[in-house]
Design a protein around this motif. Structure first.
Motif, PDB file in Angstrom:
ATOM      1  N   ALA A  24     -30.417 -60.952  21.032  1.00 40.09           N
ATOM      2  CA  ALA A  24     -29.468 -61.771  20.290  1.00 40.09           C
ATOM      3  C   ALA A  24     -29.273 -61.135  18.995  1.00 40.09           C
ATOM      4  O   ALA A  24     -28.201 -60.955  18.482  1.00 40.09           O
ATOM      5  CB  ALA A  24     -29.829 -63.209  20.255  1.00 40.09           C
ATOM      6  N   GLU A  25     -30.320 -61.168  18.179  1.00 41.96           N
ATOM      7  CA  GLU A  25     -30.432 -60.469  16.993  1.00 41.96           C
ATOM      8  C   GLU A  25     -29.649 -58.973  16.950  1.00 41.96           C
ATOM      9  O   GLU A  25     -28.848 -58.566  15.836  1.00 41.96           O
ATOM     10  CB  GLU A  25     -31.729 -60.604  16.112  1.00 41.96           C
ATOM     11  N   LEU A  26     -30.425 -58.157  17.486  1.00 34.47           N
ATOM     12  CA  LEU A  26     -30.108 -56.656  17.523  1.00 34.47           C
ATOM     13  C   LEU A  26     -28.413 -56.664  17.945  1.00 34.47           C
ATOM     14  O   LEU A  26     -27.583 -55.619  17.703  1.00 34.47           O
ATOM     15  CB  LEU A  26     -30.680 -55.934  18.723  1.00 34.47           C
ATOM     16  N   SER A  27     -27.940 -57.454  18.859  1.00 39.56           N
ATOM     17  CA  SER A  27     -26.570 -57.407  19.452  1.00 39.56           C
ATOM     18  C   SER A  27     -25.665 -57.881  18.379  1.00 39.56           C
ATOM     19  O   SER A  27     -24.396 -57.053  17.966  1.00 39.56           O
ATOM     20  CB  SER A  27     -26.535 -58.500  20.450  1.00 39.56           C
ATOM     21  N   VAL A  28     -25.901 -58.833  17.463  1.00 39.41           N
ATOM     22  CA  VAL A  28     -25.203 -59.231  16.390  1.00 39.41           C
ATOM     23  C   VAL A  28     -25.220 -58.230  15.325  1.00 39.41           C
ATOM     24  O   VAL A  28     -24.010 -57.694  14.740  1.00 39.41           O
ATOM     25  CB  VAL A  28     -25.748 -60.413  15.610  1.00 39.41           C
ATOM     26  N   LEU A  29     -26.277 -57.371  14.930  1.00 39.20           N
ATOM     27  CA  LEU A  29     -26.490 -56.580  14.136  1.00 39.20           C
ATOM     28  C   LEU A  29     -25.684 -55.020  14.349  1.00 39.20           C
ATOM     29  O   LEU A  29     -24.853 -54.616  13.560  1.00 39.20           O
ATOM     30  CB  LEU A  29     -27.978 -55.936  13.912  1.00 39.20           C
ATOM     31  N   GLN A  30     -25.991 -54.767  15.762  1.00 37.48           N
ATOM     32  CA  GLN A  30     -24.861 -53.800  16.326  1.00 37.48           C
ATOM     33  C   GLN A  30     -23.555 -54.031  15.993  1.00 37.48           C
ATOM     34  O   GLN A  30     -22.739 -53.045  15.593  1.00 37.48           O
ATOM     35  CB  GLN A  30     -25.415 -53.492  17.589  1.00 37.48           C
ATOM     36  N   GLN A  31     -23.071 -55.093  16.462  1.00 38.41           N
ATOM     37  CA  GLN A  31     -21.867 -55.386  16.381  1.00 38.41           C
ATOM     38  C   GLN A  31     -21.133 -55.237  14.989  1.00 38.41           C
ATOM     39  O   GLN A  31     -20.029 -54.823  14.380  1.00 38.41           O
ATOM     40  CB  GLN A  31     -21.304 -56.913  16.960  1.00 38.41           C
ATOM     41  N   GLU A  32     -22.033 -56.009  14.059  1.00 37.97           N
ATOM     42  CA  GLU A  32     -21.528 -55.933  12.460  1.00 37.97           C
ATOM     43  C   GLU A  32     -21.538 -54.312  12.028  1.00 37.97           C
ATOM     44  O   GLU A  32     -20.953 -54.216  10.832  1.00 37.97           O
ATOM     45  CB  GLU A  32     -22.630 -56.755  11.727  1.00 37.97           C
ATOM     46  N   SER A  33     -22.203 -53.536  12.468  1.00 39.83           N
ATOM     47  CA  SER A  33     -22.466 -52.144  12.043  1.00 39.83           C
ATOM     48  C   SER A  33     -21.677 -51.153  12.855  1.00 39.83           C
ATOM     49  O   SER A  33     -21.754 -49.954  12.654  1.00 39.83           O
ATOM     50  CB  SER A  33     -24.025 -51.729  12.157  1.00 39.83           C
ATOM     51  N   THR A  34     -20.739 -51.606  13.931  1.00 44.48           N
ATOM     52  CA  THR A  34     -19.869 -50.764  14.467  1.00 44.48           C
ATOM     53  C   THR A  34     -19.173 -49.654  13.883  1.00 44.48           C
ATOM     54  O   THR A  34     -19.296 -48.583  14.156  1.00 44.48           O
ATOM     55  CB  THR A  34     -19.077 -51.763  15.670  1.00 44.48           C
TER      56      THR A  34
END
Length: 187
Positions: A24-34
């Motif tokens: 969950a945390e990595l998914s959010v970080l990746q989305q924010e950093s796209t």
């Protein structure tokens, strides 16, 4: 927040193996950093299936996966993979790493990747690590230079990213060079 113990700790960050609890945390970080990462890594969606596939790969002796987290909160600030580990007379692997938009420029990747190098050379008993970096990715080039990597060459049309074969510079570090570089950084 993960409950896994840290493998190594520095003044501000620690490293640990990536686990299911990090999705969950990595998914959010990746989305924010796209937008920040798209140029270097291509557009990728972190599905549960893709994440599970990565975890399965890290269970193989040829791959290791780590997260870099803040010591005080365990919040993830970066990720590092050691891929294509070859044993025997080579004792080498290839690094892949990523930072995230919310913490870029704070020095966490320098400290965290330094810890991964220490773990790779001491615990995994590797002799050499290689990083392949696109020539325009100055942040990544500066990171490996700070850590003591040496440029070894240029690989034309090395990796297929964003529908195009991209050139990469080939940088590497050995266990002895890393120890000397760490000594310089600590002073």
């Amino acid at each position: 927040m993960a409950t896994t113990s840290h493998l190594l700790q520095g003044p501000r960050v620690a490293i640990r193996r990536v686990g299911r609890q990090d999705y969950a945390e990595l998914s959010v970080l990746q989305q924010e950093s796209t937008e920040m990462l798209r140029r270097w890594l291509g557009a990728r969606e972190m599905t549960v299936e893709a994440f599970e596939s990565s975890l399965a790969r890290f269970e193989q002796p040829t791959h290791e996966g780590f997260v870099i987290c803040l010591r005080d909160t365990d919040a993830i600030v970066g990720g590092v993979n050691i891929n294509n580990i070859v044993r025997g007379s080579l004792q080498s692997g290839t690094l892949g790493y990523t930072s995230y938009a919310s913490t870029t420029g704070c020095g966490y990747m320098t400290e965290g990747l330094g810890l991964v190098l220490q773990f790779a050379f001491d615990q995994l008993e590797l002799h050499r690590l290689e990083a392949n970096i696109q020539p325009d990715n100055t942040s990544s080039l500066n990171l490996v230079k700070r850590l003591g990597f040496q440029r070894e060459g240029y690989s034309a049309a090395f990796q297929f990213i964003n529908d195009e074969w991209r050139d990469h510079e080939r940088w590497a570090i050995t266990a002895g060079t890393a120890q000397k570089a760490n000594h310089k950084i600590e002073r």
